[in-house]
Design an enzyme around this catalytic site. Structure first.
Site, PDB file in Angstrom:
ATOM      1  N   ARG A   1     -16.664  11.240  13.136  1.00 44.05           N
ATOM      2  CA  ARG A   1     -15.286  10.789  13.310  1.00 44.05           C
ATOM      3  C   ARG A   1     -14.454  11.910  13.918  1.00 44.05           C
ATOM      4  NH1 ARG A   1     -17.495   6.756  12.274  1.00 44.05           N
ATOM      5  NH2 ARG A   1     -16.988   5.094  10.797  1.00 44.05           N
TER       6      ARG A   1
ATOM      7  N   TYR B   1     -10.018  -6.057  10.676  1.00 42.35           N
ATOM      8  CA  TYR B   1      -8.995  -5.015  10.868  1.00 42.35           C
ATOM      9  C   TYR B   1      -8.915  -4.598  12.336  1.00 42.35           C
ATOM     10  CZ  TYR B   1      -6.645  -0.493  10.537  1.00 42.35           C
ATOM     11  OH  TYR B   1      -5.775   0.555  10.713  1.00 42.35           O
TER      12      TYR B   1
ATOM     13  N   ASN C   1      -8.738   8.148  12.492  1.00 42.81           N
ATOM     14  CA  ASN C   1      -9.010   8.691  11.153  1.00 42.81           C
ATOM     15  C   ASN C   1      -8.039   9.805  10.752  1.00 42.81           C
ATOM     16  OD1 ASN C   1     -11.675   7.437  12.227  1.00 42.81           O
ATOM     17  ND2 ASN C   1     -11.904   7.529  10.007  1.00 42.81           N
TER      18      ASN C   1
ATOM     19  N   SER D   1      -7.113  -0.782   6.108  1.00 41.06           N
ATOM     20  CA  SER D   1      -8.472  -0.523   5.633  1.00 41.06           C
ATOM     21  C   SER D   1      -9.454  -1.484   6.273  1.00 41.06           C
ATOM     22  CB  SER D   1      -8.539  -0.675   4.115  1.00 41.06           C
ATOM     23  OG  SER D   1      -9.886  -0.787   3.707  1.00 41.06           O
TER      24      SER D   1
ATOM     25  N   THR E   1       0.824  -1.216   0.000  1.00 38.46           N
ATOM     26  CA  THR E   1       0.000   0.000   0.000  1.00 38.46           C
ATOM     27  C   THR E   1       0.860   1.268   0.000  1.00 38.46           C
ATOM     28  OG1 THR E   1      -0.213   0.001   2.416  1.00 38.46           O
ATOM     29  CG2 THR E   1      -1.961  -1.104   1.177  1.00 38.46           C
TER      30      THR E   1
HETATM   31  C1  UD1 Z   1     -11.244   3.138  10.391  1.00 39.08           C
HETATM   32  C2  UD1 Z   1     -10.812   3.442  11.806  1.00 39.08           C
HETATM   33  C3  UD1 Z   1      -9.480   4.143  11.831  1.00 39.08           C
HETATM   34  C4  UD1 Z   1      -8.491   3.373  10.998  1.00 39.08           C
HETATM   35  C5  UD1 Z   1      -8.992   3.318   9.563  1.00 39.08           C
HETATM   36  C6  UD1 Z   1      -8.044   2.587   8.651  1.00 39.08           C
HETATM   37  C7  UD1 Z   1     -12.865   3.699  13.089  1.00 39.08           C
HETATM   38  C8  UD1 Z   1     -13.740   4.614  13.837  1.00 39.08           C
HETATM   39  N1  UD1 Z   1     -11.811   4.262  12.493  1.00 39.08           N
HETATM   40  O1  UD1 Z   1     -11.651   4.259   9.788  1.00 39.08           O
HETATM   41  O2  UD1 Z   1      -8.997   4.211  13.159  1.00 39.08           O
HETATM   42  O3  UD1 Z   1      -7.227   3.959  11.049  1.00 39.08           O
HETATM   43  O4  UD1 Z   1     -10.202   2.606   9.591  1.00 39.08           O
HETATM   44  O5  UD1 Z   1      -8.576   2.574   7.364  1.00 39.08           O
HETATM   45  O6  UD1 Z   1     -13.082   2.499  13.046  1.00 39.08           O
HETATM   46  N2  UD1 Z   1     -17.120   6.784   3.775  1.00 39.08           N
HETATM   47  C9  UD1 Z   1     -17.984   7.405   2.899  1.00 39.08           C
HETATM   48  N3  UD1 Z   1     -17.603   7.543   1.591  1.00 39.08           N
HETATM   49  C10 UD1 Z   1     -16.421   7.077   1.123  1.00 39.08           C
HETATM   50  C11 UD1 Z   1     -15.551   6.433   2.012  1.00 39.08           C
HETATM   51  C12 UD1 Z   1     -15.929   6.306   3.348  1.00 39.08           C
HETATM   52  O7  UD1 Z   1     -19.082   7.817   3.264  1.00 39.08           O
HETATM   53  O8  UD1 Z   1     -16.153   7.246  -0.082  1.00 39.08           O
HETATM   54  C13 UD1 Z   1     -17.493   6.693   5.190  1.00 39.08           C
HETATM   55  C14 UD1 Z   1     -17.344   5.345   5.828  1.00 39.08           C
HETATM   56  O9  UD1 Z   1     -18.499   4.546   5.665  1.00 39.08           O
HETATM   57  C15 UD1 Z   1     -17.113   5.747   7.290  1.00 39.08           C
HETATM   58  C16 UD1 Z   1     -16.355   7.079   7.182  1.00 39.08           C
HETATM   59  O10 UD1 Z   1     -16.616   7.560   5.879  1.00 39.08           O
HETATM   60  O11 UD1 Z   1     -18.327   5.964   7.949  1.00 39.08           O
HETATM   61  C17 UD1 Z   1     -14.863   6.960   7.356  1.00 39.08           C
HETATM   62  O12 UD1 Z   1     -14.394   5.904   6.532  1.00 39.08           O
HETATM   63  P1  UD1 Z   1     -12.852   5.604   6.337  1.00 39.08           P
HETATM   64  O13 UD1 Z   1     -12.137   6.832   5.977  1.00 39.08           O
HETATM   65  O14 UD1 Z   1     -12.733   4.407   5.462  1.00 39.08           O
HETATM   66  O15 UD1 Z   1     -12.345   5.248   7.784  1.00 39.08           O
HETATM   67  P2  UD1 Z   1     -12.996   4.383   8.985  1.00 39.08           P
HETATM   68  O16 UD1 Z   1     -13.497   3.088   8.483  1.00 39.08           O
HETATM   69  O17 UD1 Z   1     -13.840   5.221   9.861  1.00 39.08           O
END
Ligand code: UD1
Length: 314
Positions: A208, A140, A169, A77, A36
């Protein structure tokens, strides 16, 4: 001057740690599988080895002569781990165990492990404190929890100092927006700069504690240097939270965009709310987030609009 090994130093957070360490006059070695990470992220002055830490020999060679290990290498991820748990387990857990064994045998002074807020899962209590029960909801999150517990066990069993920094995040320049598994801020900025509609999974009301990468660098370097914190776990975040809808509104204002998002079905294993209590890091590490959300977003948009090559004219 000390010698630091930054695993995952060709990745987003690892590259920022590398440049901060070089700037402080330390010797920096990077090992990265480039699964990655990207060679273009390698910072001037680092010594680079291409290798996969899931192989014990790679970890053993990497730690030779090292004072501190900042273990950032991972497949970072949540949805990718849901889709392919074995691949992410190998990178996230086997890699950690190999680093711990190698660090123990080489007499490393301290390992700082990149943990994750995902270990808290969907507990209703906010903000999340380090002594709350964990509730991993995805491979994860479980892998990050197992790894931090391995770290604590190595402290107890073998006296190896391991400190976990639980990231919330993280975003900033050099975050890779090219995969569907990329962090949401990088995906939103890319969409806005390209004039396409960002996707929001669910109703956008999920929140977040988005943390600008410079704050993480500060927290991790403090975790490496602070006295008497071996075996401890620290949230590294801002202590605030915003919804995805609010986040997008702020980004649209910064970019000067009026595109509307597309709402799609919520993601499996998605946590509803995430917000850190950072009192422990403030107390024991002297940590304080210096760059808050909007300023961090401005710096990130500026980078994406120039250095990344993304944009209307690209
Ligand atoms: C999670 C972890 C974080 C970790 C990361 C690694 C939690 C609270 N956080 O982040 O500590 O370092 O994984 O990847 O568990 N979303 C959209 N549109 C998009 C992409 C994402 O709406 O195009 C939403 C997701 O559904 C989520 C939020 O945005 O609700 C954040 O997503 P993402 O940035 O992937 O991170 P987390 O899964 O929260």
């Amino acid at each position: 001057m000390s010698t630091y090994l930054v695993t995952g130093g060709a990745g987003f957070i690892g590259s920022h740690l590398s440049s901060a360490l070089v700037a402080r006059g330390h010797r920096v070695r990077v090992v990265d599988s480039l699964i990655t990470g990207f060679e273009r992220n390698l910072q001037p002055g680092v010594e680079f080895t291409h290798g996969d830490l899931a192989e014990a020999a790679v970890a053993n060679a990497a730690v030779q002569g090292v004072d501190y290990v900042l273990h950032q290498a991972a497949i970072p991820s949540v949805p990718r781990s849901v889709k392919n748990p074995r691949e992410s387990h190998r990178a996230n857990v086997d890699g950690m165990l190999n680093i711990l064994l190698a660090a123990r045998d080489a007499g490393v002074k301290r390992v700082v492990f990149a943990g994750s807020s995902s270990v808290y899962g969907d507990q209703p209590t906010l903000p999340k404190r380090e002594d709350m029960p964990t509730k991993p909801m995805t491979p994860y999150a479980l892998q990050k929890l197992v790894s931090e517990q391995y770290g604590q066990m190595f402290t107890r069993l073998y006296g190896l100092e391991v400190v976990t920094t639980r990231y919330f995040n993280v975003f900033g320049p050099r975050q890779d927006p090219s995969s569907p598994y990329s962090g949401v801020i990088s995906l939103f900025i890319k969409a806005l700069l390209e004039g396409t509609r960002p996707v929001i999974y669910g109703d956008g009301g999920q929140t977040r504690d988005f943390t600008f990468v410079a704050n993480v660098v500060d927290g991790v370097l403090r975790a490496a240097e602070a006295p008497a914190v071996g075996g401890e776990v620290f949230n590294v975040a801002t202590g605030g939270r915003v919804s995805l809808n609010e986040l997008l509104a702020t980004l649209k204002k910064i970019v000067g965009s009026d595109v509307e998002p597309v709402y799609q079905e919520g993601r499996m294993g998605d946590v509803r709310d995430s917000q850190a209590d950072i009192a422990k890091a403030e107390r024991l590490l002297g940590y304080r987030p210096a760059v808050m959300l909007e300023e961090g977003l401005r710096q990130t948009v500026a980078w994406f609009a120039t250095a990344s090559g993304i944009g209307p004219s690209a």
